[in-house]
Design a protein around this motif. Sequence first.
Motif, short mmCIF file in Angstrom:
data_model
loop_
_atom_site.label_atom_id
_atom_site.label_comp_id
_atom_site.label_asym_id
_atom_site.label_seq_id
_atom_site.Cartn_x
_atom_site.Cartn_y
_atom_site.Cartn_z
N PRO A 307 0.71 -0.98 0.22
CA PRO A 307 -0.29 0.26 -0.16
C PRO A 307 0.47 1.05 -0.09
CG PRO A 307 0.44 -1.11 1.86
CD PRO A 307 0.82 -2.08 1.33
N VAL A 308 -0.16 2.31 -1.24
CA VAL A 308 1.14 3.74 -1.04
C VAL A 308 0.01 4.35 0.81
CG1 VAL A 308 0.73 5.90 -1.71
CG2 VAL A 308 1.51 2.98 -2.96
N PRO A 309 0.98 4.67 1.10
CA PRO A 309 0.36 5.44 2.66
C PRO A 309 -0.20 6.83 2.29
CG PRO A 309 2.33 4.68 3.39
CD PRO A 309 2.59 4.20 2.16
N SER A 310 -1.56 6.83 3.00
CA SER A 310 -2.20 8.33 2.56
C SER A 310 -1.12 9.21 3.66
CB SER A 310 -3.15 8.48 2.79
OG SER A 310 -3.81 8.14 3.66
N GLU A 311 -0.86 8.88 5.08
CA GLU A 311 -0.15 9.85 5.68
C GLU A 311 -1.26 10.59 6.45
OE1 GLU A 311 3.57 12.03 5.26
OE2 GLU A 311 3.85 10.22 3.58
N MET A 312 -2.85 9.97 6.54
CA MET A 312 -3.48 10.57 7.16
C MET A 312 -4.13 9.04 7.60
SD MET A 312 -5.84 11.56 3.52
CE MET A 312 -7.20 12.12 4.66
N ASP A 313 -5.36 10.05 8.97
CA ASP A 313 -5.82 8.99 9.63
C ASP A 313 -7.16 10.29 10.54
OD1 ASP A 313 -4.26 11.25 11.45
OD2 ASP A 313 -2.96 9.51 12.09
N TRP A 314 -6.99 9.89 11.51
CA TRP A 314 -8.35 10.42 11.85
C TRP A 314 -7.66 11.66 12.83
CZ3 TRP A 314 -13.55 8.77 14.75
CH2 TRP A 314 -14.15 7.23 13.88
N ASN A 315 -7.19 11.99 13.27
CA ASN A 315 -6.35 12.75 13.60
C ASN A 315 -6.42 14.30 13.22
OD1 ASN A 315 -6.05 12.36 16.31
ND2 ASN A 315 -4.06 11.73 16.25
N THR A 316 -5.50 13.48 11.87
CA THR A 316 -5.69 14.21 10.50
C THR A 316 -7.45 15.22 10.53
OG1 THR A 316 -4.35 13.00 9.63
CG2 THR A 316 -5.20 14.75 8.14
N LEU A 317 -8.34 14.69 10.14
CA LEU A 317 -8.93 15.15 9.87
C LEU A 317 -9.88 15.20 11.26
CD1 LEU A 317 -9.53 12.08 8.37
CD2 LEU A 317 -11.70 13.79 7.84
N THR A 318 -9.50 15.58 12.67
CA THR A 318 -10.21 15.67 13.82
C THR A 318 -9.62 17.15 13.74
OG1 THR A 318 -9.28 14.61 15.38
CG2 THR A 318 -10.79 14.04 14.63
N ILE A 319 -8.08 17.44 13.73
CA ILE A 319 -7.45 18.43 13.33
C ILE A 319 -7.66 19.64 12.84
CG2 ILE A 319 -5.33 19.85 13.56
CD1 ILE A 319 -3.93 16.73 14.76
N ALA A 320 -8.57 18.90 11.73
CA ALA A 320 -8.87 20.35 11.04
C ALA A 320 -10.39 20.70 11.02
CB ALA A 320 -9.22 19.44 8.84
N GLY A 321 -10.95 20.05 12.00
CA GLY A 321 -12.18 20.31 12.42
C GLY A 321 -13.14 20.13 12.32
#
Length: 354
Positions: A307-321
């Motif tokens: 897999p090519v990691p997206s370097e995204m997770d739940w924190n990425t979205l929650t920090i974005a509000g």
Amino acid sequence: TPHTSLHSVLIQYRTSPHPISSASGESASYAIMHCYAIATFLVLGATHAAAFLPARPIHFRNHLPKSLGTDDILHFTGQYSPSTRSRISLWTSIHCNKRVSIKNFMTASEGSDDAEGTIVTGVTLKMAFDSSPVWGVADLSETKSERFTSPDSLDMVHRLRRDSCAVLVGRSTVERDDCSLTVRRVELGKGESQPVRVILDPSSKIVGGDYTILKDGLPTIIYHLQTEGMADTVKVSSDSVTLVGLNPSNVGDGFSLSPLEVVEDLKARGLQHVMVEGGPVTARAFLEAGVVDRAILVRAPIEFEIPVPSEMDWNTLTIAGLQMIGTAIMGGDNVEYWTKEGLPWPKSELPMWP
């Protein structure tokens, strides 16, 4: 104007010597909504504006100014009532003769669902991942990029494209997939046109390349970094492709174009609902900039070999509000719905939009 209450307002801006005309008889709250409506039109540079009051929809049509590069029709309609609060909508056609929603004045607590004609503005992010812990976006073991989500999820993506004024991707997505970003799996609808394609290409590498998106004659905007002398070197051969230079902006993750500036420029062009379709670098930049209003994440029930990691997770979205407000199963895929706190989903039943 000295009027504090208005029954109806018609402004003829720039081209008309006539002042605002009004009739009294309504509360000041109505006048406030007229101010919002008037300001919207003036910011957009429209030559005419119209506003209206409760249960009295007013339709006003006129040509847009030549400065917008189009003679398409301006359509402004809506209604106001104490029970439903305000709902003001403006449709216009810019770039692609697509009837797009410019503005919807409704606070989050006022949300009510319309079976038809849902008005959506802002930025909607769509991403697809495998089921691996790294949220993989592609499989390095594959020699060619292949779709990995279900047909139902693909149909949803095309409905989202249809409901968007513009579909935005980074340069790498075009280079890897040679994508067209058009609506194909669902019908556009009578009078509708393809969304404007938007490509973020800081160094203008794809300009002049042999890519479908540059050759099919459909409206495309390419944002690049504006550097000294670049205006003389960056050229496009197609009238359907517009180059827009922006000043460098370090917004993190090595991203040199400001997502906020891009979104604001698209708004100025009348493109008020932008779908961000990838790739992961572009998605992260828009999330980090805080300009994403809602997100649809599709998780396929497969796990990539490499897999090519997206370097995204739940924190990425929650920090974005953003907060997850629900999930649904779509053709075997798990679909997550995220939105900014206080911003209602366009429909009360999540899978009903898009």
